[in-house]
Design an enzyme around this catalytic site. Structure first.
Site, mmCIF file in Angstrom:
data_model
loop_
_atom_site.group_PDB
_atom_site.id
_atom_site.type_symbol
_atom_site.label_atom_id
_atom_site.label_comp_id
_atom_site.label_asym_id
_atom_site.label_seq_id
_atom_site.Cartn_x
_atom_site.Cartn_y
_atom_site.Cartn_z
ATOM 1 N N ALA A 41 1.894 1.160 -0.710
ATOM 2 C CA ALA A 41 1.482 -0.178 -1.194
ATOM 3 C C ALA A 41 1.253 -1.044 0.079
ATOM 4 C CB ALA A 41 2.262 -1.100 -2.275
ATOM 5 N N GLY A 86 3.133 4.575 -3.014
ATOM 6 C CA GLY A 86 2.060 4.447 -3.724
ATOM 7 C C GLY A 86 1.079 5.587 -3.293
ATOM 8 N N GLU A 89 2.420 8.626 -5.147
ATOM 9 C CA GLU A 89 2.359 8.603 -6.653
ATOM 10 C C GLU A 89 0.754 8.761 -6.871
ATOM 11 O OE1 GLU A 89 5.260 4.908 -8.146
ATOM 12 O OE2 GLU A 89 3.702 4.440 -6.572
ATOM 13 N N GLU A 109 10.883 3.346 -1.754
ATOM 14 C CA GLU A 109 10.893 2.102 -2.066
ATOM 15 C C GLU A 109 12.473 1.636 -1.932
ATOM 16 O OE1 GLU A 109 7.281 3.753 -3.871
ATOM 17 O OE2 GLU A 109 9.089 4.542 -3.453
#
Length: 241
Positions: A41, A86, A89, A109
């Site tokens: 992100a 992300g 993910e 994270e």
């Protein structure tokens, strides 16, 4: 770095919806380019959001990745360079993952004092098991392609220059298969894994019965009876509109 900001997320979401609605698409390859898959992100963008804005932004990204996972065709991730946060993910939303031999994967994270919010705690756990998932999530460490292969995080490791071609060939192989059966397999595995055994078997039974009415099933069975296994050429429509 293919960081996910709002514009990138919206572009991906629009593309995925077009793919889902297309009768011509038979398989999808997720590819970030020769340098890297995706570095996660856009932290700078998140840093200026208040908690309610973050909640809405995260909900939208989670929904987009879920739409990738629910595409009715096989999805192959071609991972080069970094697949972090992300980025990983998104790769987890694929059905099959091919990684470069120098790729690095992880969910970092926790090092920012937060947790994954777009499937990392859920899809990672289902893929490699709770203990291994907690190790990666709680340490935030990066894993090499070889370790990712041992963990079951990726399915194949190849030289960096061969990642896209390998993923594309695998996707083409699946695209030549019986589309309705492939969609049914994906639905049975993905949804059955979230249900009890009895519910999963009931879903499998319903899907098994349903594919018998397709042109591909007629082609496959007739080819088997006349020529033996593995000779059928499936030419039916991709799927119902």
């Amino acid at each position: 770095m293919n960081a996910f900001d709002t514009a990138q997320r919206e572009e991906l979401a629009a593309l995925v919806r077009r793919l889902a609605d297309s009768r011509e698409v038979r398989a999808v390859v997720l590819y970030g380019g020769e340098r890297l898959f995706a570095a996660g992100a856009d932290v700078k963008a998140l840093a200026v959001m208040d908690p309610e804005e973050v909640r809405g932004w995260n909900r939208a990204l989670q929904r987009t990745f879920d739409e990738v996972a629910r595409l009715p065709v096989p999805v192959v991730a071609a991972i080069t360079g970094y697949a972090l946060g992300g980025g990983l993910e998104l790769a987890l939303a694929a059905d099959y993952r091919v990684a470069a031999d120098d790729a690095l994967l992880g969910q970092p994270e926790v090092r920012l004092g937060i947790i994954p919010g777009s499937g990392g705690t859920q899809r990672l756990t289902r893929l490699i098991g709770p203990s291994r998932a907690k190790n990666l999530l709680m340490t935030g460490r990066r894993v090499s392609a070889d370790e990712a292969l041992r963990l079951g995080l990726v399915d194949e490791v190849v030289p960096a220059g061969e990642v896209h071609g390998t993923a594309l060939r695998y996707a083409q192989r699946l695209a030549a298969g019986p589309a309705a059966a492939l969609e049914a397999i994906k639905e049975a595995v993905d949804h059955g894994a979230d249900a009890g055994l009895s519910a999963g078997l009931a879903l499998e039974r319903a899907l098994f019965t349903g594919v018998f009415g397709t042109a591909d099933a007629a082609t496959g069975i007739q080819s088997f009876l006349e020529h033996g296994p593995g000779q059928a050429r499936f030419e039916g429509p991709a799927r119902d509109s």
